[in-house]
Structure formats: structure tokens, C-alpha cells
Design an enzyme around this catalytic site. Structure first.
Site, mmCIF file in Angstrom:
data_model
loop_
_atom_site.group_PDB
_atom_site.id
_atom_site.type_symbol
_atom_site.label_atom_id
_atom_site.label_comp_id
_atom_site.label_asym_id
_atom_site.label_seq_id
_atom_site.Cartn_x
_atom_site.Cartn_y
_atom_site.Cartn_z
ATOM 1 N N GLU A 13 0.788 -1.221 0.000
ATOM 2 C CA GLU A 13 0.000 0.000 0.000
ATOM 3 C C GLU A 13 0.823 1.274 0.000
ATOM 4 O OE1 GLU A 13 0.277 -1.319 4.428
ATOM 5 O OE2 GLU A 13 0.147 -2.275 2.470
ATOM 6 N N GLU A 38 -6.036 -2.340 -1.187
ATOM 7 C CA GLU A 38 -4.890 -1.427 -1.127
ATOM 8 C C GLU A 38 -5.339 0.020 -1.096
ATOM 9 O OE1 GLU A 38 -2.018 -2.657 -0.441
ATOM 10 O OE2 GLU A 38 -2.827 -4.686 -0.677
#
Length: 841
Positions: free
Chosen positions: A259, A291
């Protein structure tokens, strides 16, 4: 390399604040190392000593406030900063850093398809120090300004918009305050698809050799991205906090994705070279959604220490599935979660290594122990707990608490206590008590239905009573559904008709719930799968389920029952043969592809491969191949290509005779389709190798036709699967005697090496595995240790001697934590497989 302890991090955070990193990376200095220069502005609050982390190939120079320091003082990965005075300081570090082949730090990959080279960073936990010097802990957030020198013709990507300034030089826009582990750079001759949305640049990037496959799916991926982005802005008051949103699909990536703010990195298997099912496309979409959720929970607001990793992952897991369901065409995502992800959580939670979703801070004393908690508990169990919380709290109050959390802690750090306090501010319910019961405890509750005649007759005539027995300690709000046989109705014989659906709090007041009407044919606890617990049906309901499972109207209800069956097999309560019989009976009529894939994966990967004895395994494989042939016949009209592809894959994996597979490979197609794409060709060749029905000549010829990265992995897998002493010796040496294999080639070799049915050939390697894996992990670090423990473990050597050997090996003090944890889990699974095999049914 010294790991960072929580106490050290807390002490350092009291001493310093970090204002800005100015980083210069030169990626043109050769194939082994790159140049890294870091200027770090920080402020000391008081006089004292601290340290900075860096793990260089060569530390050229280091200077504090313009005064040179001695590079020889570097101790492992720590450089001491002694005698700091209160006030501002600037540290300069110049080093040559090593490229990685294990997916950690700055990973370097050369594409065998065209010779192009790609680089990307993965700095999670404590790997930023492999790329530049840093005060490497999550609560020392800072601004990062990065310049990159790259070969001509390359594109550089980063957390912010990257601009080319000429002569291979790129400047990445400074970030807002983020943690060190979230910094990201990717460089190479990327193929890119760019657009704008909500006034921000969006981009997709992959290797040039994958360009046609990205182009084919770009609108689908961007459509999911836009839909999730818009839905999160409806849920969250805080706007997206970064200046761009790039998604880079990178080679040899260890995780599913990472992420990084503004530059999410994904494993590039999500760029499909071969045919995939809609469920696999849904999985990719879920990862995109997951994400993106991290941009708020993890990036905007970040954990203070790694004991709260669940705050990142559980939240993103829950939001990823829920938002995908709300905002995209994938409206049945919770079925896949129930039949796939949830089992990951249940399994992890029943091992000796289980831990609370939110462990006590003292249980995560350092980064090495924190790394062990990235498991089914922090993801699947935590997401399940949040789903139960939303069911109990209500989504409106839940989101109100979340938005308070973002407002109070944006661009800063937060703890579990902060999170719970913010949720509590939005509701009258006792969220603190809920957290203690759900987040601070371990293990899986079991809810068992007791359906019986009421002790006293009711005035309404016929009635039945339900009591729910709970083994465990958590409160549950569940939905109970009842069904009747739908004989002589439009549904046709054998179908089940829903009768009633009601909510129940467990535990109740101890009084059985009395319902009017005759006893239902089927009573299902936890319909809708809103809680996290093993479910046990009453005996009559279980008989109905085994004979009428495919007749239950709702896929999520069927998922709950299939999960119950899976748990019962693992717990020795259901004969594995009965599970296979149920699969053989009901999967030909199953309409939900995620359920078909989940049930077949458990039937093949666990029951046939591990839970049956060598004597009963042929019958299990015969059941599976018969089932898959039936599915292939039923899909000849082309109406269900995903189901047909799933059946073909599992037929290949379960085949015990090579004739059909060789015919498909020779003809380049399955009769009636599909044509064999690279994934199917390598899959067939791997199975033929395991059966001893192919050779090196055929493998080399296939590799010549597909010289891609996945082709190399396929060839490595096939060569390791060949049932000859020479092939096994070569594969073992490649894994454990030669440290040149990348993380992906190591995994592929390990996947091919251990094969059910090759017991005599492989038996000498069972004892060798433990010392060789221990030495390998010490040399190559946690990523390869994880791969060795997961894929190179002798999982099919299921006997008391193998278990005893592994148990003794766990006492070796030389085991690094990542390998020790993986081996402990594998040995517990082996112990469970032995118990299943020896249980009388």
C-alpha cells in the site's frame, strides 16, 4: 542485522522528531549495487544518544552537522549518533547499496523475454535501510523528497508525481508526512496506461513484455479503481491525501500488493497472460480495493508500533470486500471470503502460534516478532471481527467512528486505544468491552445447533425449539435461517425452500427459542456469515445438507455449510470420503464459481494430498477426476467458461494416468476447449513430470516456446517434479546449495520437488530439510525463509517419524524467527493430518 525493539523505538521517538529526508538514488552504477545519498533533517528534544539504520554494501561517508564521522563505527545495520545536543541537526549518509533478488529492499529483475531490467522497492517493516539511511520506525513520520538517476529510456515512479528533468534524472514530488516503510520507487522501461480521475493522475504500469495483457484489462482495472475511489469518498470525510494514484504490477513480488501511498505495487501475476475465471478477476479487484483502503487506514493514519498491524490489515481486508460489493459488478465477494479467506483465519487461529487480533504490546517486543503476525488472524479473522462489529454496532455508527479516527490522527499515528475510543464516541454501546472479548482473545468459538421438541406445548399447535450451544467466550449476533423440502412445487423435487430467517444473540438467557410450525428440514446458524465461529448443524439438518446442499438457494448459505464440512474434516468429525462424496454429488449443480474453486482446492490440496493414506489416495483421486470429467461434459456448450477452466485445471492436477494429458498437450487443446495457453501447458507438463511421463527434452522444448519469466518458473517446477534421483539432487542443490535463485525461482523449484506418490525417492530429503533450511534462512533472510518453510517443507511425509524429526528440529537455537514460526505451523498441520488419517469414522 539487529532488529529494532519496541523499547528502543519508544526511546528514540522521545529523543527526536524527523522533519525531512532528501534522497538521491543513482541506478546507473552497475548490476550489483546502486548509489544512495541521504540528507536527514531532524530535531533532538534533549541531549542524548541514538542511532540511525543503514545496511550498505559500502558506507562511503557519514557526517553530522557538517562534521565527518567514522564509517567504521557502523555496527551491523546501526550507526551510533552519540552526544546529540538539543535542537536541529542534519545527517548526511553516502553509501553503495546492494540490489536484492529476494523481493526485499531494492529488487532487481531482468526479463528473460526481452532482456529489459526493472527495479522496485519493497521497504516494509525494516527494509528501508537496504535503500537509504533512515530512522526506521513507523511513528517517526517525515517528508520524503527523492531524486533518481536512471538509464535513458526508463520511467521512474514514486509516491508523488515524478518529473523527468533531463539526462535520465527524475524528481519525485515531496510526500506529505508518511512512515519510512511506505516510501516507494520503481524504475524501468515500464509500459504505462494513464488517465485522470477526480482531478488526479491515475496510472497502470507493467513490464513491456506484458503490455498486450495489461492493455486488454486496463479499462477493467481502471474501472474498479475509479469505482472504489468514488465509494471511499462517499464513506470517508477525509479526501484522498496524496497527489496521484499509480498502480505498478512488478515482477517477483513476495506479497499480493503493498500500500505505498500514491504508488501501490502488485505482483504482476495479476496481469493475466492466460485465461482466468471471473473469481480470479474478482480477487484482483478485491486487492485493488484493499490497497486503496490503506490510503486512509495505514497511510494517512499509521500504527504507532507493529503490535497494531491488524489496524492496517483487518480494516483494509474488511473494506476491500465490502466496498467491492457495494461499488462494482462483483456483488458476491463475501462468498469467496467465506470459502477461501476465512478458512485461512480459522486454520491460523487453531495452531499453537495463534495470537489475538490485537496482541498485547509486550507480545510484539521487536520487528522480528511483528513480522510473524502477518497471517490469517491479522487479515481474515480481523476482518471477520470488524464485520461482526458492524452487524452489532450498525454501519452508520461504525463509519462515524472511523471518520472521527481519521480527523483526529491524519498524517500521524494511532493505537488500538485511540481506535476504540473513536468508535466509542459514535455509539452508546460498550465498544471497549467488545474489543476485549473479540480483539484480545485467541481461538475459534464453536456454535452448535440443538433443535428439539419444546418442553411445553404451545397454543399455536406444532412448534420446535432451538438452543445454541457455545464453546468459547465471545458474544455473537447471528442470523438463523430455516428451510423446508420443496416437494411438488415449481422448484421441483429435491429443492429446499426458505421458511424463516431471524436474528439471535449468543449467548442468550439460557432459554431455548421456540418457533411455531413443524421442525424444519434444515436449520443454519450464522446464515450470511456475519460472525467468526465454527458452525455445527444438528444431526437432522446435517443429513439434509449432505443430500440437498446444491438445492439451497443462496450461495453464502452454501458457503457456511461447506465451511462447516471443511472444519469437521479437519477436526476429525467427518470422514474425508464423505466430503468427497458431497463434492461429487453437489458441485456439478453448483452455480457459484468461488464455491466450486474453494471446495475443489480443499478436496485436492488437503484431502487427496494429505488426509488420505497412500492406500486410499487412488480412490480419492478417482472421485476428483470423475467429478471434473462431469463438469467438463456439462460445460461443453460454452456457457460456463470459468467453470470449465476450473474443472480442466483440477482434472490435470488429479490425473493418475498420462494419456489424456498427453493428448491435450499434443493437440494444443482440450476437446471442446479451451485451447491450451501457457499456464495450462505448464500445468500439464508439471503433472506429466510428477507421473514420470515426460523428460528434460520436452521441458526444454516448452521453455524454448515460452522463454518468459513464468516459463522459467514452469520449467524449474517441472524439472524438480521429475521422479529421478538426479532431478531431485539437482533441485535440492539449486534450493539449498546455491544462493543464486531468485525468490520466485526458489518457490517454483520447491513447489515441484515434493510430490505425493514419490515417497521412497523423497524420504532421504525429509531429514535433510531441517538443517539445510536453517542454514539457508540464516544466509538469505526472512523472505527466503518464508518460502522455504511454506513450499520446501516435506508436507506429504505424513508419518510419526517425520513429525518427530521436525519437532526435534524446532529446538535448534539457530532457527531465525520467520522460519521457526513457519515450521511450527507446518508441523501442527502435519500433526492434524496424522490425526485425520487415524480417526475412526
Amino acid at each position: 542485522m539487529s532488529v529494532l525493539t519496541r523499547d528502543e523505538a519508544q526511546t528514540r521517538a522521545q529523543i527526536i522528531d524527523v522533519e525531512r529526508y532528501t534522497i538521491a538514488l543513482d541506478l546507473t552504477t552497475g548490476e550489483e549495487t546502486f548509489d544512495s545519498r541521504a540528507a536527514i533533517r531532524f530535531t533532538a528534544h534533549a541531549a542524548g544518544d541514538t542511532f540511525v539504520e543503514v545496511k550498505p554494501a559500502t558506507l562511503r561517508s557519514i557526517a553530522l552537522d557538517g562534521q565527518p564521522l567514522d564509517p567504521a563505527l557502523l555496527d551491523g545495520n546501526r550507526y551510533p549518533l552519540s552526544g546529540l545536543t538539543p535542537g536541529p541537526h542534519e545527517l548526511h549518509v553516502d553509501a553503495a547499496m546492494s540490489y536484492s533478488r529476494t523481493g526485499e529492499g531494492m529488487h532487481r529483475f531482468t526479463d528473460p523475454a526481452d532482456g529489459e531490467t526493472y527495479l522496485y522497492t519493497q521497504l516494509f517493516m525494516e527494509d528501508v535501510q537496504r535503500v537509504f539511511a533512515a530512522f526506521d520506525q513507523p511513528d517517526l513520520k517525515s517528508v520524503f523528497a527523492i531524486d533518481v538517476t536512471a538509464p535513458e529510456g526508463w520511467t521512474v515512479l514514486g509516491n508523488g508525481v515524478a518529473e523527468r528533468t533531463g539526462d535520465g534524472r527524475w524528481t519525485i514530488a515531496p510526500t506529505p508526512l508518511i512512515s519510512t516503510y511506505l516510501v516507494a520507487v520503481a524504475a524501468g522501461p515500464w509500459h504505462s496506461v494513464t488517465t485522470e480521475h477526480a482531478g488526479l493522475p491515475f496510472g497502470l504500469h507493467c513490464r513491456r513484455s506484458l503490455a498486450p495483457y495489461l492493455d486488454a484489462d486496463a479499462e477493467e482495472i481502471l474501472g474498479i479503481t475509479r469505482a472504489c475511489f468514488d465509494r471511499y469518498h462517499e464513506k470517508f470525510d477525509e479526501p484522498y491525501p496524496f497527489d496521484s494514484y499509480d498502480q505498478a504490477f512488478v515482477p517477483e513480488f513476495n506479497a499480493g500488493a503493498m500500500e505505498n501511498p500514491g504508488l501501490v505495487t502488485f505482483r504482476d501475476e495479476f496481469i493475466y497472460r492466460s485465461a482466468v475465471t471471473d473469481t480470479e478477476r474478482q480477487t484482483r479487484a478485491m486487492v485493488v480495493s484493499h490497497e486503496m483502503a490503506h490510503m486512509w487506514f495505514g497511510d494517512l493514519v499509521t500504527l504507532s508500533w507493529w503490535d497494531d498491524i491488524w489496524l492496517n490489515e483487518s480494516f483494509a481486508e474488511y473494506m476491500g470486500y465490502q466496498t467491492l460489493t457495494e461499488a462494482t459488478p462483483f456483488t458476491d465477494t463475501w462468498v469467496e471470503f467465506g470459502v477461501t479467506r476465512k478458512g485461512w483465519g480459522y486454520d491460523a487461529d487453531q495452531r499453537p502460534s495463534t495470537h489475538p487480533v490485537a496482541p498485547d504490546p509486550d507480545a510484539v517486543p521487536d520487528t522480528a516478532s511483528a513480522l510473524l503476525n502477518f497471517d490469517g488472524i491479522s487479515y481474515a479473522k480481523g476482518a471477520s471481527a470488524l464485520r461482526q462489529l458492524v452487524a452489532w454496532l450498525g454501519e452508520k455508527d461504525f463509519l462515524a467512528g472511523i471518520n472521527t479516527h481519521f480527523a483526529r490522527h491524519k498524517f500521524a499515528n494511532a493505537t488500538l486505544a485511540d481506535f476504540i475510543d473513536n468508535l466509542a464516541s459514535a455509539t452508546d454501546r460498550d465498544v471497549h468491552a467488545w474489543a476485549e472479548q473479540w480483539l484480545r482473545t485467541t481461538g475459534v468459538d464453536t456454535l452448535t445447533a440443538d433443535v428439539h421438541e419444546p418442553t411445553a406445548p404451545t397454543e399455536a399447535g406444532q412448534s420446535w425449539a432451538l438452543a445454541v450451544e457455545r464453546a468459547g467466550s465471545r458474544p455473537h449476533r447471528i442470523t438463523v435461517s430455516t428451510f423446508d423440502h420443496a416437494l411438488n412445487t415449481q422448484a421441483g423435487p429435491g429443492h429446499l425452500a426458505p421458511r424463516d430467517r431471524f436474528e439471535l444473540d449468543v449467548p442468550g438467557d439460557g432459554t431455548p427459542l421456540v418457533r411455531t410450525g413443524r421442525r424444519p428440514a434444515l436449520v443454519v446458524l450464522n446464515d450470511g456469515d456475519l460472525t467468526y465461529a465454527k458452525i455445527r448443524l444438528d444431526a437432522a439438518s446435517w443429513d439434509t445438507a449432505l443430500t440437498h446442499l446444491s438445492a439451497i438457494p443462496d450461495a453464502l448459505t452454501r458457503a457456511v455449510i461447506w465451511n462447516a464440512a471443511r472444519d469437521m474434516v479437519r477436526d476429525g468429525e467427518l470422514d474425508p470420503a464423505r466430503y468427497l462424496t458431497a463434492a461429487r454429488t453437489h458441485l456439478p449443480y453448483e452455480s457459484d464459481l468461488a464455491l466450486v474453486q474453494g471446495v475443489l482446492s480443499f478436496a485436492d490440496g488437503q484431502i487427496a494430498a494429505r488426509y488420505t493414506t497412500p492406500e486410499t489416495r487412488p480412490a480419492a483421486l478417482a472421485t476428483l477426476t470423475s467429478l471434473c470429467r462431469d463438469l467438463i461434459r456439462r460445460t461443453e456448450d460454452g456457457s460456463h467458461p470459468g467453470l470449465r477452466l476450473t474443472a480442466v485445471r483440477h482434472f490435470i492436477d488429479a490425473a493418475t494416468q498420462p494419456d489424456t494429458l498427453q493428448a491435450w498437450l499434443t493437440e494444443g487443446t482440450v476437446h471442446g476447449g479451451p485451447e491450451l495457453d501457457p499456464e495450462l501447458r505448464w500445468r500439464i507438463l508439471t503433472r506429466l513430470a510428477a507421473l514420470g511421463a515426460t523428460d528434460e527434452t520436452a521441458i526444454a522444448a516448452e521453455l524454448a516456446e515460452d522463454p518468459s519469466a513464468t516459463g522459467r518458473e514452469g520449467a524449474a517446477r517441472c524439472r524438480a517434479a521429475l521422479p529421478t534421483p538426479e532431478a531431485k539432487a539437482a533441485a535440492w542443490h539449486a534450493m539449498f546449495g546455491d544462493d543464486t535463485l531468485s525468490n520466485y525461482l526458489f518457490t517454483a523449484t520447491a513447489q515441484g520437488f515434493w510430490q505425493p506418490g514419490q515417497d521412497e525417492l523423497l524420504s532421504p530429503y525429509v531429514d535433510r530439510f531441517y538443517p539445510d533450511a536453517t542454514a539457508l534462512a540464516a544466509r538469505r533472510g526472512p523472505a527466503i525463509a518464508e518460502a522455504a518453510g511454506r513450499y520446501a517443507f516435506p508436507a506429504y511425509a505424513i508419518d510419526p517419524e517425520s513429525l518427530a524429526t521436525g519437532t526435534r528440529a524446532l529446538k535448534d537455537p539457530a532457527l531465525i524467527p520467520a522460519l521457526r514460526r513457519k515450521l511450527a505451523d507446518q508441523l501442527d498441520d502435519l500433526r492434524r493430518a496424522l490425526a485425520v488419517r487415524t480417526t475412526e469414522h
